[in-house]
Write an enzyme that holds these catalytic residues in place. Structure first.
Site, short mmCIF file in Angstrom:
data_model
loop_
_atom_site.label_atom_id
_atom_site.label_comp_id
_atom_site.label_asym_id
_atom_site.label_seq_id
_atom_site.Cartn_x
_atom_site.Cartn_y
_atom_site.Cartn_z
N TYR A 1 0.85 -1.19 0.00
CA TYR A 1 0.00 0.00 0.00
C TYR A 1 0.88 1.23 0.00
CZ TYR A 1 -3.46 3.44 1.61
OH TYR A 1 -4.28 4.53 1.73
N ASP B 1 9.26 2.95 -0.22
CA ASP B 1 8.20 3.59 0.56
C ASP B 1 8.38 3.19 2.02
OD1 ASP B 1 5.99 4.47 1.85
OD2 ASP B 1 4.53 3.67 0.43
N LYS C 1 4.22 9.08 8.88
CA LYS C 1 3.97 8.46 10.18
C LYS C 1 4.94 8.97 11.27
CE LYS C 1 1.01 5.00 8.31
NZ LYS C 1 1.05 4.21 7.10
#
Ligand code: PLP
Length: 437
Positions: free
Chosen positions: A146, A241, A269
């Site tokens: 994702y 990522d 994050k």
């Protein structure tokens, strides 16, 4: 005391009157596991508290950012100070340079970094940059990885998409999706063949080096090296990522842990310390194509927001202040996983346990999990029984078999013991459920 979510049920019904599905991000809705999501009133350290008066040990950590635990007093103090000076200026600040300096020191492959407001924005922008740099259009991603919810990467995207059973979203134009090629994670032959056939058209390979959005899956030995070698051979860029794995798997992310140098990296994050932040960065010659240094346009009204930068700086400072930070948080995560696995074994369950630093995952499957297809063999119904049994005992896990868990520095030995104990009871319910079936 019996476990109740009466107020949450009411609040959820009310939320649905105004917000699609009652939530602002799908997996929060508990659609996969069923039932009512607790509505959170506040959080402190390793614990969160809901509006029904329930207290939970939290292993979601806002889906990764809260590596220090919730409401860390020093982060809160810095934020209060920053807030007194205003919340946004849309002009350069010293804070942005400070966080950028910390990021480039932590991750040497990042020579220049641009801050944005979410991980999605980072991956979206980095693809534009990769295409501009290589003058090619095709992007390779991996099934179950994702990278946010924008069109180019919302293909076989794991996470909430898998939980809800919508792997490919309506509304993504075919013209865009055709430029995204999906291959299986950990499949060296598949990727090699793809490069042999279309290598000259591939702008970039974007990968979660340690995938955490199909549950936690680990790269097999040598796999990431092979991905690096292939991209280099064919002149494609390698994009890590590390929105989730950055400052989690190690301070320098998975690229430090596995000793790989990508061309570009996405972050988010943890670097926002719980405020909305994303970032992308990498080789100077590539990054200098970004406006205003170069012609590739990318902008943001709130990008580099002073509150977000402050929370990020404070978080990274606290993490680096403790020389043994990663050793300790990793050891705690191992203790938790070992304890839960031992409980699973007591009931004859040969479930798969994975760990990378302070990230962990458990698949309700007897077979090894190394990609999206093997992840999907997990018994999601059994997980749901376990999940609800844990929730009722005050353990807050991600409401999906296909999400990772996160340890924080605030979790105590008592938290871990309580979680292992609760797991024993939860596995008993799983065993009863499976016997009945
Ligand atoms: C969470 C996540 C994203 C998306 O970040 P948002 O801030 O939710 O947009 C992208 N990539 C990975 C690997 C993630 O875990």
């Amino acid at each position: 005391m019996t476990f109740k979510l009466d107020k949450a049920a009411q609040a959820f019904a009310e939320a649905k009157r105004y917000i699609p599905g009652g939530v602002n991000s799908p997996v929060r809705s508990f659609r996969g596991v069923g039932g009512t999501p607790p509505f959170i009133a506040r959080a402190n350290g390793s614990h969160i508290f809901d509006i029904d008066g329930n207290e939970y040990i939290d292993y979601v950590g806002s889906w990764g950012p809260m590596i220090l635990g919730h409401a860390h007093p020093e982060v809160m103090a810095e934020l209060r100070n920053a807030m007194e000076r205003g919340t946004s200026y849309g002009a350069p600040t010293l804070l942005e340079t400070e966080l950028a300096r910390m990021v480039t020191q932590a991750i040497p492959s990042i020579q220049l970094v641009r801050f944005v407001n979410s991980g999605t924005e980072a991956t979206m922008s980095v693809l534009r940059l990769a295409r501009a740099y290589t003058k090619r259009n095709k992007i390779v991603k991996f099934a179950g990885c994702y990278h946010g919810h924008h069109d180019s990467l919302l293909v076989k995207a794991g996470s909430g998409a898998t939980t809800l059973g919508v792997p490919d979203s309506p509304g993504v134009p075919e013209s865009i999706a055709t430029n995204t090629i999906t291959v299986e994670y950990n499949d060296v032959d598949g990727l090699t063949k793809l490069f042999e056939q279309q290598g000259q058209e591939i702008a970039a390979v974007i990968i979660e080096p340690v995938p955490g959005n199909m549950g936690l899956v680990l790269p097999q030995p040598g796999y990431l090296d092979k991905v690096r070698a292939l991209t280099e051979t064919y002149g494609a860029l390698l994009i890590f990522d590390e929105v989730m794995s950055g400052f989690r798997v190690a301070y320098g992310g998975a690229q430090e842990a596995y000793n790989i140098t990508p061309d570009l990296t996405c972050l988010g994050k943890v670097i926002g310390g719980g405020l909305p932040v994303g970032a992308y960065g990498g080789r100077r010659d590539i990054m200098e194509l970004i406006a205003p240094a170069g012609p590739v346009y990318q902008a943001g009204t709130l990008s580099g927001n002073p509150l977000a930068m402050t929370a990020g700086i404070a978080t990274l400072q606290l993490v680096t202040q403790d020389a043994d930070f990663y050793e300790k948080i990793t050891a705690k995560t191992t203790a938790l996983c070992d304890g839960i696995q031992a409980k699973a074994k007591e009931f004859g369950f040969n479930y798969q346990f994975h760990q990378a630093g302070s990230m962990f995952g458990m698949f309700f499957s007897d077979k090894p999990v190394y990609d999206y297809e093997s992840a999907k063999l997990s018994n999601a119904a059994a997980f749901n029984v376990y999940f609800h049994a844990m929730l009722e005992q005050g353990i807050y896990l991600a409401p999906s078999q296909f999400e990772a868990g996160f340890m924080s520095a605030a979790h105590t030995q008592e938290d871990i013991n309580a979680t292992i104990y609760a797991s024993g009871k939860a596995f008993k319910k799983v065993a009863e459920y499976l016997a009945k079936k």
